[in-house]
Motif scaffolding. Structure first.
Motif, PDB file in Angstrom:
ATOM      1  N   GLY A   1      17.870  -5.764 -15.700  1.00 16.54           N
ATOM      2  CA  GLY A   1      17.149  -5.378 -13.642  1.00 16.54           C
ATOM      3  C   GLY A   1      17.022  -6.097 -12.938  1.00 16.54           C
ATOM      4  N   THR A   2      15.575  -6.172 -13.289  1.00 13.47           N
ATOM      5  CA  THR A   2      14.565  -7.424 -12.266  1.00 13.47           C
ATOM      6  C   THR A   2      15.088  -8.650 -11.640  1.00 13.47           C
ATOM      7  OG1 THR A   2      13.695  -8.578 -14.464  1.00 13.47           O
ATOM      8  CG2 THR A   2      12.674  -6.215 -14.275  1.00 13.47           C
ATOM      9  N   PHE A   3      16.344  -8.581 -11.747  1.00 13.60           N
ATOM     10  CA  PHE A   3      16.769 -10.401 -11.239  1.00 13.60           C
ATOM     11  C   PHE A   3      18.063  -9.723 -10.254  1.00 13.60           C
ATOM     12  CE2 PHE A   3      15.377 -11.835 -15.139  1.00 13.60           C
ATOM     13  CZ  PHE A   3      14.295 -13.103 -15.328  1.00 13.60           C
ATOM     14  N   MET A   4      18.125  -8.533 -10.132  1.00 11.46           N
ATOM     15  CA  MET A   4      19.249  -7.677  -9.197  1.00 11.46           C
ATOM     16  C   MET A   4      18.826  -8.086  -8.437  1.00 11.46           C
ATOM     17  SD  MET A   4      22.118  -8.102 -11.849  1.00 11.46           S
ATOM     18  CE  MET A   4      23.432  -7.736 -11.066  1.00 11.46           C
ATOM     19  N   PRO A   5      19.252  -8.088  -7.089  1.00 10.58           N
ATOM     20  CA  PRO A   5      19.253  -7.449  -6.023  1.00 10.58           C
ATOM     21  C   PRO A   5      18.030  -6.622  -5.232  1.00 10.58           C
ATOM     22  CG  PRO A   5      21.870  -7.676  -5.678  1.00 10.58           C
ATOM     23  CD  PRO A   5      21.421  -8.235  -6.900  1.00 10.58           C
ATOM     24  N   GLN A   6      17.453  -5.860  -4.932  1.00 10.57           N
ATOM     25  CA  GLN A   6      17.003  -4.882  -4.624  1.00 10.57           C
ATOM     26  C   GLN A   6      17.377  -4.499  -3.209  1.00 10.57           C
ATOM     27  OE1 GLN A   6      14.883  -3.330  -7.424  1.00 10.57           O
ATOM     28  NE2 GLN A   6      16.197  -4.855  -8.463  1.00 10.57           N
ATOM     29  N   SER A   7      16.983  -2.769  -3.152  1.00  8.76           N
ATOM     30  CA  SER A   7      17.060  -2.007  -1.914  1.00  8.76           C
ATOM     31  C   SER A   7      16.603  -1.066  -1.943  1.00  8.76           C
ATOM     32  CB  SER A   7      18.628  -2.413  -1.348  1.00  8.76           C
ATOM     33  OG  SER A   7      19.039  -0.939  -2.323  1.00  8.76           O
ATOM     34  N   MET A   8      16.265  -0.451  -0.707  1.00 13.14           N
ATOM     35  CA  MET A   8      15.940   1.910  -0.600  1.00 13.14           C
ATOM     36  C   MET A   8      16.786   1.906  -1.340  1.00 13.14           C
ATOM     37  SD  MET A   8      15.700   3.525   2.135  1.00 13.14           S
ATOM     38  CE  MET A   8      17.625   4.779   2.510  1.00 13.14           C
ATOM     39  N   PHE A   9      18.182   2.103  -1.892  1.00 15.03           N
ATOM     40  CA  PHE A   9      18.847   2.495  -3.065  1.00 15.03           C
ATOM     41  C   PHE A   9      19.140   2.158  -3.878  1.00 15.03           C
ATOM     42  CE2 PHE A   9      23.011   5.131  -3.639  1.00 15.03           C
ATOM     43  CZ  PHE A   9      22.884   6.186  -4.190  1.00 15.03           C
ATOM     44  N   LEU A  10      19.190   0.995  -4.114  1.00 13.89           N
ATOM     45  CA  LEU A  10      19.554  -0.037  -6.021  1.00 13.89           C
ATOM     46  C   LEU A  10      18.661  -0.862  -6.333  1.00 13.89           C
ATOM     47  CD1 LEU A  10      23.003  -1.875  -4.832  1.00 13.89           C
ATOM     48  CD2 LEU A  10      22.694   0.165  -6.365  1.00 13.89           C
ATOM     49  N   SER A  11      17.664   0.275  -6.673  1.00 15.56           N
ATOM     50  CA  SER A  11      16.620  -0.058  -7.503  1.00 15.56           C
ATOM     51  C   SER A  11      16.357  -0.331  -8.853  1.00 15.56           C
ATOM     52  CB  SER A  11      15.619   1.006  -7.246  1.00 15.56           C
ATOM     53  OG  SER A  11      15.441   1.809  -8.547  1.00 15.56           O
ATOM     54  N   GLY A  12      15.422  -1.410  -9.236  1.00 13.11           N
ATOM     55  CA  GLY A  12      15.192  -1.932 -10.439  1.00 13.11           C
ATOM     56  C   GLY A  12      15.622  -0.933 -11.160  1.00 13.11           C
ATOM     57  N   SER A  13      15.732  -0.044 -11.506  1.00 14.93           N
ATOM     58  CA  SER A  13      15.832   1.112 -12.400  1.00 14.93           C
ATOM     59  C   SER A  13      16.974   2.190 -12.294  1.00 14.93           C
ATOM     60  CB  SER A  13      14.706   3.055 -11.842  1.00 14.93           C
ATOM     61  OG  SER A  13      15.376   3.103 -10.785  1.00 14.93           O
ATOM     62  N   THR A  14      17.981   1.850 -11.081  1.00 17.49           N
ATOM     63  CA  THR A  14      19.033   1.969 -10.742  1.00 17.49           C
ATOM     64  C   THR A  14      20.121   1.528 -10.976  1.00 17.49           C
ATOM     65  OG1 THR A  14      18.186   2.934  -8.134  1.00 17.49           O
ATOM     66  CG2 THR A  14      21.246   2.356  -9.096  1.00 17.49           C
ATOM     67  N   TRP A  15      19.512  -0.165 -11.465  1.00 18.72           N
ATOM     68  CA  TRP A  15      20.140  -1.060 -12.076  1.00 18.72           C
ATOM     69  C   TRP A  15      20.482  -1.657 -13.335  1.00 18.72           C
ATOM     70  CZ3 TRP A  15      24.141  -3.874 -10.014  1.00 18.72           C
ATOM     71  CH2 TRP A  15      24.178  -4.405  -7.942  1.00 18.72           C
ATOM     72  N   THR A  16      18.905  -0.775 -13.775  1.00 23.02           N
ATOM     73  CA  THR A  16      19.011  -0.762 -15.355  1.00 23.02           C
ATOM     74  C   THR A  16      20.139   0.719 -16.199  1.00 23.02           C
ATOM     75  OG1 THR A  16      16.927  -1.203 -15.010  1.00 23.02           O
ATOM     76  CG2 THR A  16      17.706   0.199 -17.100  1.00 23.02           C
ATOM     77  N   VAL A  17      20.122   1.254 -15.079  1.00 22.54           N
ATOM     78  CA  VAL A  17      21.512   2.444 -15.583  1.00 22.54           C
ATOM     79  C   VAL A  17      22.762   2.194 -15.714  1.00 22.54           C
ATOM     80  CG1 VAL A  17      22.094   4.943 -14.638  1.00 22.54           C
ATOM     81  CG2 VAL A  17      19.182   4.617 -14.660  1.00 22.54           C
ATOM     82  N   LEU A  18      22.655   1.575 -14.310  1.00 24.08           N
ATOM     83  CA  LEU A  18      23.960   1.317 -14.549  1.00 24.08           C
ATOM     84  C   LEU A  18      24.599   0.053 -15.312  1.00 24.08           C
ATOM     85  CD1 LEU A  18      24.571   1.037 -10.375  1.00 24.08           C
ATOM     86  CD2 LEU A  18      25.233   2.656 -11.948  1.00 24.08           C
ATOM     87  N   ILE A  19      23.736  -0.975 -15.394  1.00 25.66           N
ATOM     88  CA  ILE A  19      24.059  -2.108 -16.483  1.00 25.66           C
ATOM     89  C   ILE A  19      24.053  -1.684 -17.709  1.00 25.66           C
ATOM     90  CG2 ILE A  19      22.981  -4.176 -17.446  1.00 25.66           C
ATOM     91  CD1 ILE A  19      21.859  -4.717 -14.628  1.00 25.66           C
ATOM     92  N   ALA A  20      23.022  -0.109 -18.669  1.00 25.56           N
ATOM     93  CA  ALA A  20      23.219  -0.238 -19.153  1.00 25.56           C
ATOM     94  C   ALA A  20      24.744   1.038 -19.630  1.00 25.56           C
ATOM     95  CB  ALA A  20      21.996   1.284 -20.024  1.00 25.56           C
TER      96      ALA A  20
END
Length: 386
Positions: A236-255
């Motif tokens: 998640g730390t390597f995914m593109p970040q935005s106001m809506f897609l934060s690192g924690s959002t990516w973590t949830v989606l990846i899991a």
């Protein structure tokens, strides 16, 4: 007053264990109307309000470390039971009913928020998105969205209140409607033969899964889930970040992705995922509640009213769909409760129609786990721009 982070976490888990133990041993009807999850949430919130622990750096660090680490692990374990190949067996009409129920719930949240947004506190769209996750999937999805959108812990009290009051009333309405099934099916001109056949087939496949949980089973599931959590956070730390897609959002989606994929492998046959994920779920709910305060629940009636608006939109769309597609009441009710009630409630409703239909209720509810987080994030995006 508790000052230490470990003591704070230990107290919360101990309190949750007492409530769950009491529910398991209770022979009365109290826990039928007041689930353990609700008692744990409001109990922890009460302890926080009266100052049992300090909201200092130590407890805050313990809260963040536990919650952020357990959340992806819990999501992964819950999704191990969601084999998409079994869900496909439900057939087009049942899947259409399920997806339409999901879309109508999403629409209900948008309508209700639009009606009352001028009276809601700032940032309510985030708590609405979290509740949407619960009403499509389950409490696990709710806390996943809460983590992904960084919903303030104080606002989660409203979501659980709606989840308890509105959802409980809706479950009673659906159970009450069982007696009207023949009249409803006659009105929609529905054919129920295929449902009975699907239920029998799913029951056979589920009977093959081992129910006995061993120590090695728990260890491999615990190790794997924590590894998935750490990996998801790292990616998640390597995914593109935005106001809506934060690192924690990516973590949830990846899991979530890991869970859906592993559900179609032999890993899904390892028994113990359900109780282990529940341990994590109740721990996370306790942690979230521990940051709340009863003084911040002054607008509870407005939120409950909004919950009934959501259910009204959902019910109207479901009835119209049933008439157009000639769906039976069981299909519509299970599609609804698979979203709003989840795995805990949909089998009960299915059994009220016929015990042979219980597997259908389970499989449809598990589908909600897959869709819940993503759909709720979409609703959150829409609400954020309203």
């Amino acid at each position: 007053m508790i000052q230490n982070g470990f003591s704070y976490a230990a107290f919360l888990i101990f309190f949750a264990s007492i409530v769950i133990f009491a529910e398991g041993k209770s022979k009365g009807k109290f826990f039928k109307y007041v689930p353990a999850l609700v008692i744990i949430y409001f109990g922890a919130m009460l302890f926080a309000t009266v100052g049992v622990w300090a909201k200092n750096d130590a407890t805050t660090a313990a809260y963040k470390a536990l919650k952020d680490s357990l959340l992806p692990a819990m999501i992964f374990l819950m999704l191990l039971r969601c084999d998409l190949r079994q869900i496909v067996k439900l057939g087009p009409k049942m899947l259409i009913a399920l997806f339409t129920a999901t879309l109508s719930i999403m629409a209900g949240f948008i309508v209700a928020y639009g009606m009352f947004k001028g009276s809601f506190p700032e940032g309510t769209w985030k708590s609405f998105a979290a509740l949407c996750g619960s009403w499509i999937g389950g409490t696990g999805n709710m806390v996943a969205v809460q983590g992904a959108l960084n919903v303030a812990d104080s606002q989660m009290g409203y979501t659980l209140l709606m989840d308890s009051i509105n959802a409980s009333i809706w479950i009673m309405v659906l159970l009450w409607g069982v007696s009207f099934a023949p009249k409803f099916n006659k009105w929609t001109k529905a054919d129920t033969k295929i449902i009975d056949e699907i239920g029998a087939e799913l029951a056979k496949s589920q009977a093959k899964v081992s129910k006995e949980v061993s120590f090695p089973d728990l260890m491999i599931l615990l190790g794997l889930s924590l590894f998935v959590s750490a990996t998801s956070k790292y990616i998640g730390t390597f995914m593109p970040q935005s106001m809506f897609l934060s690192g924690s959002t990516w973590t949830v989606l990846i899991a979530t992705t890991f869970g859906v994929i592993c559900a179609m492998t032999p890993i899904a046959k390892i028994p113990g995922a359900a109780p282990l994920s529940n341990v994590m779920l109740y721990t996370i709910v306790s942690l979230i509640a521990s940051r709340g305060d009863f003084a911040e629940l002054g607008q509870a009636p407005l939120f409950v009213l909004a919950g009934f608006v959501i259910l009204a939109v959902h019910a109207i769309v479901s009835i119209i769909l049933a008439k157009l597609l000639k769906l039976d009441l069981f299909t519509c009710a299970i599609a609804s409760l698979a979203n709003i009630g989840g795995v805990a409630s949909s089998p009960i409703l299915a059994a009220a129609y016929s015990e042979a239909l219980v597997p259908i209720g389970v499989v449809m509810a598990l589908m909600g786990y897959v869709m819940g987080t993503g759909c709720a994030l979409i609703v959150g995006k829409i609400l954020s721009i309203m």
